[in-house]
Design a protein around this motif. Structure first.
Motif, PDB file in Angstrom:
ATOM      1  N   THR A  15      51.469  29.097  18.810  1.00  0.00           N
ATOM      2  CA  THR A  15      51.310  28.247  17.629  1.00  0.00           C
ATOM      3  C   THR A  15      52.637  28.131  16.885  1.00  0.00           C
ATOM      4  N   ARG A  46      50.173  25.738  25.605  1.00  0.00           N
ATOM      5  CA  ARG A  46      49.545  25.029  24.486  1.00  0.00           C
ATOM      6  C   ARG A  46      49.802  23.534  24.588  1.00  0.00           C
ATOM      7  N   GLU A 148      44.942  21.224  14.878  1.00  0.00           N
ATOM      8  CA  GLU A 148      45.772  22.166  15.636  1.00  0.00           C
ATOM      9  C   GLU A 148      45.354  22.234  17.104  1.00  0.00           C
ATOM     10  N   GLY A 149      46.344  22.177  17.978  1.00  0.00           N
ATOM     11  CA  GLY A 149      46.083  22.347  19.394  1.00  0.00           C
ATOM     12  C   GLY A 149      45.618  21.088  20.099  1.00  0.00           C
ATOM     13  N   ASP A 251      53.454  21.093  14.274  1.00  0.00           N
ATOM     14  CA  ASP A 251      54.286  21.635  15.345  1.00  0.00           C
ATOM     15  C   ASP A 251      55.767  21.444  15.053  1.00  0.00           C
TER      16      ASP A 251
END
Length: 352
Positions: A15, A46, A148-149, A251
């Protein structure tokens, strides 16, 4: 490898928080090579799960340039809704409808009472149906948080005062170009500063209250905060903390207006090595600097004080940006082919 000594665990998710925490240590650990080799593998795993690039387009902060870059890289965007890669219902909403009508400005600038923010799930579903690989949003965050992700999330943050004045000037130029001066009498006060017309800040901060009052903090929250009054219903600290938390989940953080000559070089490093694009970030609008209007020194100080929450956002953006640059340097040094981009993809995002 002594993972516990630097906070890198065997279940590392790659992350932004983990990566930046490791970057903050620089190369001052005995296990730096193995730590960054491992971190790079976490980041790559990721990225492979991500479905698209997502950009929070803060108006007058470089978002159009990012969209133009996506298009130049042959990413699949959404031209049917906007020139700025917007999905439906995510175009800018800068003013209350009453003020838009009063000033005879384009209706697309007005807040729609019926609009709803997209959720991460609804965006993912639309991407699945359309095969888009790069999308942007120019109001509040979907669902009030970062997806996220799911996506490679990028934000471009500009010096708050430069952004506000550029935004005022943009509305002024819209008046000149599309409304035949019918609203100019409201926007400037009739005086001159050198050869520049002086903004009527007293009027503008009320007519353009959303974009004049901690706009970053509003966008990094949800619809309720975005449309809130200046005190954010007495929850300024919690609103700021939520905005900072969301900013930290992006990010990659780009900067504009920091006054650092290294800024453009560093932005290109993030764009090419972080997002995986083949070229750097150019400026889409050559007239990005306010050349026809000005603000009095007293009003400039007033606006700066008024946007105190956004000043915290700006400071944090600069910190995150520097950690992004450091982490890229270390991943390139110790992580092998981190910066290499797959062929026939939108940067590091490949169609599923």
């Amino acid at each position: 490898m002594k993972e516990e000594s630097i906070g890198v665990s065997s279940n590392c998710a790659g992350t932004p928080k983990e990566r930046r925490a490791l970057a903050s240590l620089g190369e001052n650990t005995t296990t730096v090579a193995t730590d960054w080799e491992f971190m790079t593998s976490c980041v790559r795993r990721r990225e492979l799960r991500m479905e698209a690039h997502f950009g929070l387009h803060i108006s007058k902060a470089g978002g159009t340039s990012l969209c133009d870059l996506f298009r130049s890289e042959k990413c699949s965007t959404s031209p049917s809704f906007s020139a700025n890669c917007h999905l439906a219902m995510t175009a800018p909403q800068w003013m209350r409808k009453k003020k838009v009508l009063e000033l005879n400005l384009p209706l697309w600038m007005a807040v729609s009472e019926n609009s709803q923010p997209n959720t991460c799930e609804s965006i993912a579903l639309e991407l699945e149906e359309t095969n888009l690989t790069a999308v942007m949003n120019e109001n509040w965050l979907p669902g009030g948080h970062v997806c996220e992700g799911k996506f490679m999330n990028t934000i471009s943050v500009r010096n708050p005062m430069a952004r506000i004045l550029s935004h005022y000037n943009h509305v002024y130029e819209l008046c000149l170009a599309t409304r035949k001066n019918s609203c100019i009498q409201f926007l400037v006060d009739g005086s001159l500063q050198g050869d520049k017309r002086v903004f009527n800040v007293s009027f503008l901060e009320n007519a353009l209250d959303i974009i004049s009052d901690n706009y970053y903090t509003r966008m990094l929250n949800n619809r309720t905060v975005y449309l809130s009054d200046s005190e954010f219903h007495g929850q300024r600290n919690s609103v700021l903390n939520k905005a900072l938390d969301n900013l930290q989940k992006f990010d990659w953080v780009l900067l504009h207006g920091s006054g650092n000559n290294q800024e453009n070089i560093d932005n290109d490093i993030i764009v090419m090595d972080g997002l995986g694009m083949s070229r750097g970030l150019g400026l889409s609008r050559s007239k990005n600097i306010n050349t026809t209007t000005a603000v009095s020194s007293a009003h400039e100080e007033y606006l700066r004080d008024k946007n105190d929450l956004d000043n915290y956002i700006w400071q944090e953006a600069q910190r995150l940006h520097s950690l992004d640059i450091e982490s890229i340097r270390l991943m390139k040094k110790y992580g092998g082919d981190f910066h290499k981009t797959p062929k026939k993809c939108c940067g590091k995002i490949c169609p599923k």
